[in-house]
Design a protein around this motif. Structure first.
Motif, PDB file in Angstrom:
ATOM      1  N   LEU A 116       0.849  -1.186   0.000  1.00  0.00           N
ATOM      2  CA  LEU A 116       0.000   0.000   0.000  1.00  0.00           C
ATOM      3  C   LEU A 116       0.889   1.243   0.000  1.00  0.00           C
ATOM      4  O   LEU A 116       1.798   1.360   0.824  1.00  0.00           O
ATOM      5  CB  LEU A 116      -0.837  -0.037   1.283  1.00  0.00           C
TER       6      LEU A 116
ATOM      7  N   ALA B 146       0.756   5.747  -0.762  1.00  0.00           N
ATOM      8  CA  ALA B 146       0.001   6.950  -1.128  1.00  0.00           C
ATOM      9  C   ALA B 146       0.962   7.824  -1.924  1.00  0.00           C
ATOM     10  O   ALA B 146       2.142   7.918  -1.584  1.00  0.00           O
ATOM     11  CB  ALA B 146      -0.474   7.696   0.110  1.00  0.00           C
TER      12      ALA B 146
ATOM     13  N   TRP C 215       3.495   2.025   3.241  1.00  0.00           N
ATOM     14  CA  TRP C 215       3.251   1.316   4.498  1.00  0.00           C
ATOM     15  C   TRP C 215       3.974  -0.036   4.469  1.00  0.00           C
ATOM     16  O   TRP C 215       4.329  -0.537   3.387  1.00  0.00           O
ATOM     17  CB  TRP C 215       1.755   1.089   4.697  1.00  0.00           C
TER      18      TRP C 215
ATOM     19  N   VAL D 144      -4.268   6.896  -2.694  1.00  0.00           N
ATOM     20  CA  VAL D 144      -3.772   5.588  -2.258  1.00  0.00           C
ATOM     21  C   VAL D 144      -3.822   4.581  -3.406  1.00  0.00           C
ATOM     22  O   VAL D 144      -4.779   4.555  -4.177  1.00  0.00           O
ATOM     23  CB  VAL D 144      -4.600   5.074  -1.052  1.00  0.00           C
TER      24      VAL D 144
ATOM     25  N   PRO E  81      -8.421   3.856  -0.921  1.00  0.00           N
ATOM     26  CA  PRO E  81      -8.165   3.073   0.290  1.00  0.00           C
ATOM     27  C   PRO E  81      -8.690   1.649   0.099  1.00  0.00           C
ATOM     28  O   PRO E  81      -9.672   1.424  -0.623  1.00  0.00           O
ATOM     29  CB  PRO E  81      -8.959   3.830   1.362  1.00  0.00           C
TER      30      PRO E  81
ATOM     31  N   GLY F 282      -5.661  -2.196   3.914  1.00  0.00           N
ATOM     32  CA  GLY F 282      -5.059  -1.044   4.591  1.00  0.00           C
ATOM     33  C   GLY F 282      -5.863  -0.572   5.797  1.00  0.00           C
ATOM     34  O   GLY F 282      -5.501   0.432   6.422  1.00  0.00           O
TER      35      GLY F 282
ATOM     36  N   THR G 275      -4.221   0.296   9.167  1.00  0.00           N
ATOM     37  CA  THR G 275      -3.483   1.552   9.363  1.00  0.00           C
ATOM     38  C   THR G 275      -4.264   2.556  10.213  1.00  0.00           C
ATOM     39  O   THR G 275      -3.681   3.476  10.765  1.00  0.00           O
ATOM     40  CB  THR G 275      -3.143   2.229   8.014  1.00  0.00           C
TER      41      THR G 275
ATOM     42  N   SER H 101      -3.117   7.020   8.868  1.00  0.00           N
ATOM     43  CA  SER H 101      -3.941   5.988   8.237  1.00  0.00           C
ATOM     44  C   SER H 101      -3.992   6.191   6.728  1.00  0.00           C
ATOM     45  O   SER H 101      -3.706   7.282   6.219  1.00  0.00           O
ATOM     46  CB  SER H 101      -5.370   6.029   8.792  1.00  0.00           C
ATOM     47  N   GLN H 102      -4.396   5.144   6.018  1.00  0.00           N
ATOM     48  CA  GLN H 102      -4.548   5.259   4.564  1.00  0.00           C
ATOM     49  C   GLN H 102      -5.607   6.299   4.209  1.00  0.00           C
ATOM     50  O   GLN H 102      -5.495   6.974   3.184  1.00  0.00           O
ATOM     51  CB  GLN H 102      -4.914   3.906   3.956  1.00  0.00           C
TER      52      GLN H 102
ATOM     53  N   ASN I  23      -3.922   9.796   4.619  1.00  0.00           N
ATOM     54  CA  ASN I  23      -2.943  10.068   3.554  1.00  0.00           C
ATOM     55  C   ASN I  23      -3.611  10.164   2.189  1.00  0.00           C
ATOM     56  O   ASN I  23      -3.122  10.882   1.308  1.00  0.00           O
ATOM     57  CB  ASN I  23      -1.826   9.020   3.556  1.00  0.00           C
ATOM     58  N   HIS I  24      -4.728   9.464   1.998  1.00  0.00           N
ATOM     59  CA  HIS I  24      -5.468   9.620   0.736  1.00  0.00           C
ATOM     60  C   HIS I  24      -5.917  11.079   0.617  1.00  0.00           C
ATOM     61  O   HIS I  24      -5.676  11.724  -0.408  1.00  0.00           O
ATOM     62  CB  HIS I  24      -6.654   8.656   0.701  1.00  0.00           C
TER      63      HIS I  24
ATOM     64  N   PRO J  20       3.979   6.651   7.435  1.00  0.00           N
ATOM     65  CA  PRO J  20       3.240   5.398   7.347  1.00  0.00           C
ATOM     66  C   PRO J  20       3.714   4.333   8.345  1.00  0.00           C
ATOM     67  O   PRO J  20       3.220   3.216   8.317  1.00  0.00           O
ATOM     68  CB  PRO J  20       3.540   4.953   5.911  1.00  0.00           C
TER      69      PRO J  20
END
Ligand code: ADP
Ligand code: MG
Length: 386
Positions: free
Chosen positions: A191, A193, A203, A249, A271, A275, A278, A285-286, A289-290, A302
């Motif tokens: 995963l 981003a 991550w 992501v 996402p 993930g 996270t 978390s995903q 970060n998305h 991450p």
């Protein structure tokens, strides 16, 4: 063309197409960061519509509806991969930053396009071919896996074929991808981003277990993974993100073969279920970060917070009545470190209605706690008293 996102102005509005649990979980970091979301939901009261007040109900295949919802938004992103590519180009031309962009997203929408692009890049994939007739499948060889190139999810649109007798859907005009049946040791997920300016956060590589094509359990990081293979898997994901110009992501589903190689299974540009760990197991978390990536803000770290995090999905199980809320007194009392994420969905056998995360320094303990809690919520422990 893409809308300028001014770091000095008021927070830009992010449009999200699709009202499932991924959109719902985006709302949590959006609230924390003070970023307004506007949602296009497919029906009233769906998972994300329950928590995003600024929403419209409408058809995501209708361009007029998409224009209406994204009007005044800086960015549009997606809960699923089903928005037609030509509509995404139209939104882009109207000055909305489409993230991921249509030319990247098509690789997550169409498995044949994805295989072609990855093979051209020299990324390791299972042997594959597009097939149109049973004779072409026979020529490809058995056992194999046949996949609809578009529209499949959670194992729908994937057939495990032993011989000519179980070839489905051929001759109906659908494009079918044939793949060698990989005898994998396990499934991994990489995963990352990536922001429009090219910053990437990767991550740790995780191991995922599927049941009947549905993701069931994720362990972060993947236990006993050869460190070189982990680096290779991360590099594959970063390279794909860069070369396909992914923004947001990217999840790369991988097979770890018994010979110690990784092969790419498929891509998701949003996402991803692998993930969800996270949310509680990593510094950023995903979902956060998305959002940061969509707005070209600096990405968050991450890194894992704890040695192990286990995510187990809550699937509608044997208990078909009752409310998930009734599971709280026992689940929360038994494990004060448990993290629960419910999607506001009704229980239906096999349906993803939530997940739990358990983290700590003992993998066996995390597995036991997360599995117990998920089974308890699903009503699979034989207690119908609630
Ligand atoms: N070539 C393959 N060999 C062996 N198993 C496969 C292969 N392709 C898919 N699978 C299994 O089927 C699952 C679903 O396939 P996938 O292509 O990821 O479809 P979906 O879009 O439904 O997630 C995978 O997670 C894996 O368990
Ligand atoms: Mg998959």
């Amino acid at each position: 063309m893409s809308a300028a996102v001014s770091p000095a102005g008021p927070a830009p509005i992010v449009a999200v197409i699709g009202g499932g649990q991924l959109a719902r979980m985006l709302a949590e970091p959006a609230a924390a960061l003070g970023i307004p979301l506007r949602l296009l939901a497919e029906a009233p009261g769906v998972s994300a519509a329950q928590v995003i007040p600024d929403h419209e109900v409408g058809d995501f295949t209708d361009l007029t509806t998409l224009r209406l919802v994204t009007d005044g938004c800086a960015v549009v992103t997606f809960d699923h991969e089903h928005v037609p590519t030509e509509h995404l180009h139209a939104l882009d031309a109207a000055g909305i930053a489409v993230r991921p962009g249509p030319d990247a997203l098509v690789h997550a929408q169409d498995k044949a396009v994805m295989r072609r692009a990855l093979s051209a890049m020299g990324v390791p994939c299972p042997r594959h071919a597009v097939v149109r007739t049973p004779a072409e499948v026979v020529a490809f060889g058995f056992p194999c896996v046949l996949k609809t190139t578009r529209g499949g999810y959670d194992g729908k649109g994937v057939w495990f074929v032993e011989g000519p007798q179980d070839c489905p859907a051929l001759g109906s005009g659908a494009t079918i991808l044939a793949e060698e049946r990989v005898d994998f040791r396990r499934e991994l997920s990489a995963l990352v981003a990536r922001s429009p300016s090219g910053q990437v956060a990767a991550w740790p590589i995780v191991a995922s277990t599927q049941r009947n094509g549905i993701c069931h359990e994720v362990v972060a990081p993947a236990p006993d993974l050869d460190p070189e293979l982990a680096v290779q898997a991360q590099q594959i994901a970063m390279r794909i993100a860069g070369e396909l110009n992914v923004t947001g992501v990217l999840a790369v589903e991988l097979f770890e073969t018994r010979q110690g190689q990784v092969l790419v299974n498929e891509l998701a540009m949003r996402p991803h279920n692998t993930g969800h760990w996270t949310q509680d197991g990593s510094v950023t978390s995903q979902f956060e970060n998305h959002l940061r990536a969509l707005l070209d803000l600096p990405l968050g770290a991450p890194d894992a917070r704890e040695p192990w995090t286990v995510m187990v999905n809550i699937l509608g199980g044997t208990r078909q009545t009752g409310h998930l809320y009734a599971g709280y007194p026992h689940a929360l009392a038994r494990d004060p470190r448990l993290r629960v994420h419910l999607y506001g969905k009704e229980l239906r056998p096999g349906r993803k209605v939530g997940h739990v995360n358990a983290y700590g320094d003992d993998l066996e303990d995390c597995l036991e706690r997360a599995r117990h809690a998920a089974a308890w919520f699903a009503g699979d422990l034989g207690d119908d008293s609630r």
